[in-house]
Design a protein around this motif. Structure first.
Motif, PDB file in Angstrom:
ATOM      1  N   PHE A 173      -7.545   5.722   6.615  1.00  0.00           N
ATOM      2  CA  PHE A 173      -7.591   4.258   6.571  1.00  0.00           C
ATOM      3  C   PHE A 173      -9.025   3.770   6.815  1.00  0.00           C
ATOM      4  CE2 PHE A 173      -7.115  -0.079   7.867  1.00  0.00           C
ATOM      5  CZ  PHE A 173      -5.949  -0.540   7.269  1.00  0.00           C
ATOM      6  N   MET A 174      -9.586   4.198   7.948  1.00  0.00           N
ATOM      7  CA  MET A 174     -10.923   3.696   8.285  1.00  0.00           C
ATOM      8  C   MET A 174     -11.991   4.269   7.348  1.00  0.00           C
ATOM      9  SD  MET A 174     -10.393   1.368  10.354  1.00  0.00           S
ATOM     10  CE  MET A 174     -12.102   0.904  10.657  1.00  0.00           C
ATOM     11  N   GLY A 175     -11.737   5.469   6.804  1.00  0.00           N
ATOM     12  CA  GLY A 175     -12.670   6.049   5.826  1.00  0.00           C
ATOM     13  C   GLY A 175     -12.762   5.165   4.583  1.00  0.00           C
ATOM     14  N   GLN A 176     -11.623   4.621   4.165  1.00  0.00           N
ATOM     15  CA  GLN A 176     -11.627   3.733   2.995  1.00  0.00           C
ATOM     16  C   GLN A 176     -12.355   2.433   3.284  1.00  0.00           C
ATOM     17  OE1 GLN A 176      -8.008   2.634   1.131  1.00  0.00           O
ATOM     18  NE2 GLN A 176      -7.632   4.668   0.331  1.00  0.00           N
ATOM     19  N   VAL A 177     -12.121   1.892   4.483  1.00  0.00           N
ATOM     20  CA  VAL A 177     -12.794   0.632   4.832  1.00  0.00           C
ATOM     21  C   VAL A 177     -14.308   0.861   4.824  1.00  0.00           C
ATOM     22  CG1 VAL A 177     -13.038  -1.190   6.553  1.00  0.00           C
ATOM     23  CG2 VAL A 177     -10.827  -0.091   6.250  1.00  0.00           C
ATOM     24  N   ARG A 178     -14.732   1.989   5.387  1.00  0.00           N
ATOM     25  CA  ARG A 178     -16.162   2.295   5.448  1.00  0.00           C
ATOM     26  C   ARG A 178     -16.753   2.464   4.047  1.00  0.00           C
ATOM     27  NH1 ARG A 178     -19.437   5.614   9.075  1.00  0.00           N
ATOM     28  NH2 ARG A 178     -17.602   5.833  10.389  1.00  0.00           N
ATOM     29  N   GLU A 179     -15.992   3.108   3.156  1.00  0.00           N
ATOM     30  CA  GLU A 179     -16.511   3.439   1.841  1.00  0.00           C
ATOM     31  C   GLU A 179     -16.481   2.261   0.879  1.00  0.00           C
ATOM     32  OE1 GLU A 179     -15.211   6.266  -1.786  1.00  0.00           O
ATOM     33  OE2 GLU A 179     -14.556   6.950   0.202  1.00  0.00           O
ATOM     34  N   THR A 180     -15.410   1.447   0.943  1.00  0.00           N
ATOM     35  CA  THR A 180     -15.253   0.383  -0.064  1.00  0.00           C
ATOM     36  C   THR A 180     -15.186  -1.022   0.532  1.00  0.00           C
ATOM     37  OG1 THR A 180     -12.828   0.367  -0.006  1.00  0.00           O
ATOM     38  CG2 THR A 180     -13.855   1.990  -1.449  1.00  0.00           C
ATOM     39  N   GLY A 181     -14.954  -1.119   1.845  1.00  0.00           N
ATOM     40  CA  GLY A 181     -14.856  -2.441   2.465  1.00  0.00           C
ATOM     41  C   GLY A 181     -13.426  -2.937   2.580  1.00  0.00           C
ATOM     42  N   ARG A 182     -12.532  -2.353   1.773  1.00  0.00           N
ATOM     43  CA  ARG A 182     -11.133  -2.777   1.831  1.00  0.00           C
ATOM     44  C   ARG A 182     -10.222  -1.553   1.758  1.00  0.00           C
ATOM     45  NH1 ARG A 182     -11.436  -8.014  -2.289  1.00  0.00           N
ATOM     46  NH2 ARG A 182     -13.106  -9.037  -1.127  1.00  0.00           N
ATOM     47  N   VAL A 183      -8.933  -1.788   1.932  1.00  0.00           N
ATOM     48  CA  VAL A 183      -7.986  -0.686   1.865  1.00  0.00           C
ATOM     49  C   VAL A 183      -7.092  -0.851   0.644  1.00  0.00           C
ATOM     50  CG1 VAL A 183      -5.862   0.157   2.913  1.00  0.00           C
ATOM     51  CG2 VAL A 183      -7.946   0.052   4.257  1.00  0.00           C
ATOM     52  N   SER A 184      -6.981   0.225  -0.136  1.00  0.00           N
ATOM     53  CA  SER A 184      -6.041   0.238  -1.244  1.00  0.00           C
ATOM     54  C   SER A 184      -4.821   1.011  -0.773  1.00  0.00           C
ATOM     55  CB  SER A 184      -6.682   0.936  -2.456  1.00  0.00           C
ATOM     56  OG  SER A 184      -5.693   1.651  -3.170  1.00  0.00           O
ATOM     57  N   GLU A 185      -3.676   0.317  -0.753  1.00  0.00           N
ATOM     58  CA  GLU A 185      -2.461   0.992  -0.273  1.00  0.00           C
ATOM     59  C   GLU A 185      -2.106   2.164  -1.164  1.00  0.00           C
ATOM     60  OE1 GLU A 185      -0.511  -2.857  -0.332  1.00  0.00           O
ATOM     61  OE2 GLU A 185       0.420  -2.299   1.567  1.00  0.00           O
ATOM     62  N   PHE A 186      -2.461   2.041  -2.465  1.00  0.00           N
ATOM     63  CA  PHE A 186      -2.165   3.123  -3.396  1.00  0.00           C
ATOM     64  C   PHE A 186      -2.913   4.399  -2.995  1.00  0.00           C
ATOM     65  CE2 PHE A 186      -3.547   5.421  -7.263  1.00  0.00           C
ATOM     66  CZ  PHE A 186      -2.313   5.906  -7.667  1.00  0.00           C
ATOM     67  N   TYR A 187      -4.235   4.264  -2.823  1.00  0.00           N
ATOM     68  CA  TYR A 187      -5.017   5.461  -2.481  1.00  0.00           C
ATOM     69  C   TYR A 187      -4.696   5.955  -1.077  1.00  0.00           C
ATOM     70  CZ  TYR A 187      -7.494   5.116  -6.821  1.00  0.00           C
ATOM     71  OH  TYR A 187      -7.780   5.092  -8.150  1.00  0.00           O
ATOM     72  N   LEU A 188      -4.451   5.027  -0.174  1.00  0.00           N
ATOM     73  CA  LEU A 188      -4.135   5.428   1.194  1.00  0.00           C
ATOM     74  C   LEU A 188      -2.857   6.265   1.227  1.00  0.00           C
ATOM     75  CD1 LEU A 188      -4.781   5.185   4.249  1.00  0.00           C
ATOM     76  CD2 LEU A 188      -3.242   3.218   4.294  1.00  0.00           C
ATOM     77  N   SER A 189      -1.794   5.779   0.569  1.00  0.00           N
ATOM     78  CA  SER A 189      -0.536   6.526   0.644  1.00  0.00           C
ATOM     79  C   SER A 189      -0.602   7.801  -0.190  1.00  0.00           C
ATOM     80  CB  SER A 189       0.666   5.654   0.256  1.00  0.00           C
ATOM     81  OG  SER A 189       0.344   4.825  -0.807  1.00  0.00           O
TER      82      SER A 189
END
Lengths: 279, 171
Positions: free
Chosen positions: B105-121
């Motif tokens: 979760f936090m890796g995505q926020v760091r990399e893109t600024g937001r969270v994509s539920e698709f990529y997260l799950s």
């Protein structure tokens, strides 16, 4: 009235009907929304570094030109916590040294209070005809304290349902956590909570549940079928966002409220309400 | 190794004022599934038995509902204690399914600024195959409803966001 809108990450995906209905209802009530430009995720409940969580919300708040409105209860709680912690001068200086434009304080509002304040006697054109609605607060709409209502015995959803012409049914799970934040890693624990809530609402005679958080909605609506099969009990309870319920009473159509996006269809309920007006 | 002062620095010094009344545990919706109740986690830390607290399953059962924080008569924020223990666990390289969700979760926020539920799950299911079936079952329906956004975009203020991450990370 003009507000800076912070939709949050789920507004583009699993919570798309919340975003669509929020924009439609605000438009109908004459509230102008300007989305905060280039906003970032608030960290939701997954940022275990609390200072970083404050920094993430500070960047969003610093970008807002008007009072901020969000629809997600998790974002709302995080923005409020950050605003409280940023009253500490040292922390504010430290965070501001990292931002392009400094945070100078913010007024954070939830869409529920915004639309209730904007509504007047003439707003409800399609009263809900006594529809029995179970209010579901979840956690972060009222927590931590000092937000829009009491965290122990909130009443705002009951007033909201009555304002729209519905009847709020009493049930014991209004503020029980839905389990959403741990549903991927601890699915059984999370499903158990969501099942308890749905069952309490159903036993109280509710025809629908109303909620103000996209994660609560996911647990109660999108997960409802899987919960039914896990616990071998039929529930079949439509779960509406506060903005969808308000929109129905404001006379907005199913597309404007994205009612087809809900997993348990509320369309039959809406037809019933509309028919009651036409009689 | 972490000790009491590390945890107190992250969780707030007011933790020392705990009177062990148990309001936190009594308010907790997942208390019956925990090996150490929230009250016991506080006691372990104050008795400098942090390694036991770090190993507890309880820190992953907290839903962040904040009811304990609302009710604590001593103004302690038990959620902050849980967050501190998760944070130390991460810093020590602790790896389990729960930690991987936080990291992704936090890796995505760091990399893109937001969270994509698709990529997260999708990523979470990849790392934790036992959870995959349930995630895919629900995901499939949401895809059909057009509620899964597969677009991966990055906010333009990513450099500013990196500064926020780096500037607040070491605490």
């Amino acid at each position: 009235m003009k507000l800076a809108y912070y939709p949050g990450c789920v507004a583009k995906s699993t919570g798309i009907e919340y975003d669509i209905s929020t924009r439609s209802v605000c438009k109908a009530l004459g509230i102008e929304l300007e989305e905060i430009e280039d906003w970032n995720c608030c960290g939701a409940t997954h940022c275990s570094n609390e200072l970083l969580a404050v920094g993430l919300s500070a960047r969003n708040m610093a970008r807002a030109k008007d009072p901020i409105m969000t629809s997600c209860s998790i974002c709302y709680s995080n923005l409020r916590i950050a605003a409280l912690r940023l009253e500490d001068k040292h922390l504010r200086e430290r965070v501001n040294s990292l931002l392009d434009s400094p945070y100078k304080g913010a007024d954070v509002r939830h869409v529920l209070e915004v639309i209730m304040e904007a509504m007047d006697e003439g707003s409800v054109v399609v009263p809900l005809n006594g529809l029995k609605v179970a209010p579901y607060y979840g956690c972060l709409l009222t927590r931590p304290s000092l937000g829009l209502d009491s965290p122990e015995n909130p009443q705002i959803l009951e007033r909201f349902i009555a304002l729209l012409g519905g009847k709020a049914v009493a049930h014991p799970c209004r503020t029980l956590c839905c389990g959403g934040p741990i549903f991927m890693s601890q699915e059984e624990a999370a499903s158990r909570s969501a099942f308890q809530i749905l069952r309490a609402a159903k036993s109280a005679g509710a025809e629908a549940v109303v909620t103000a958080c996209p994660l609560c909605h996911l647990m109660l609506d999108a997960m409802q079928r899987s919960i039914e099969s896990r616990y071998k009990e039929e529930i079949g309870l439509p779960v509406l966002y506060v903005t969808q319920l308000a929109g129905i009473a404001l006379g907005l159509g199913p597309e404007e409220l994205a009612l087809d996006k809900n997993s348990v269809s509320p369309l039959a309920l809406v037809d019933g309400i509309n028919a009651s007006v036409n009689i | 190794m972490s000790n009491r002062s590390d945890v107190l620095r992250l969780a707030g010094d007011e933790l020392r004022c705990c009177i062990q009344c148990g309001s936190c545990s009594a308010s907790c919706s997942t208390a019956d599934l925990m090996d150490e109740s929230i009250r016991e986690l506080v006691r372990l830390v104050l008795n400098d038995r942090c390694e036991e607290a770090l190993k507890s399953r309880s820190i992953w059962l907290c839903t962040s509902c904040l009811l304990c924080t609302v009710r604590c008569p001593r103004g302690i924020r038990p959620k902050s204690l849980v967050a501190a223990l998760r944070h130390i666990n991460e810093a020590q390289g602790g790896r389990n399914p729960d930690q991987s969700l936080e990291d992704l979760f936090m890796g995505q926020v760091r990399e893109t600024g937001r969270v994509s539920e698709f990529y997260l799950s999708a990523l979470y299911a990849l790392y934790n195959p036992t959870a995959a079936v349930q995630i895919m079952t629900m995901g499939l329906e949401l895809v059909q409803k057009g509620k899964i956004d597969c677009e991966k975009s990055r906010i333009s203020g990513i450099e500013e966001l990196s500064r926020v991450f780096e500037g607040l990370e070491e605490s």
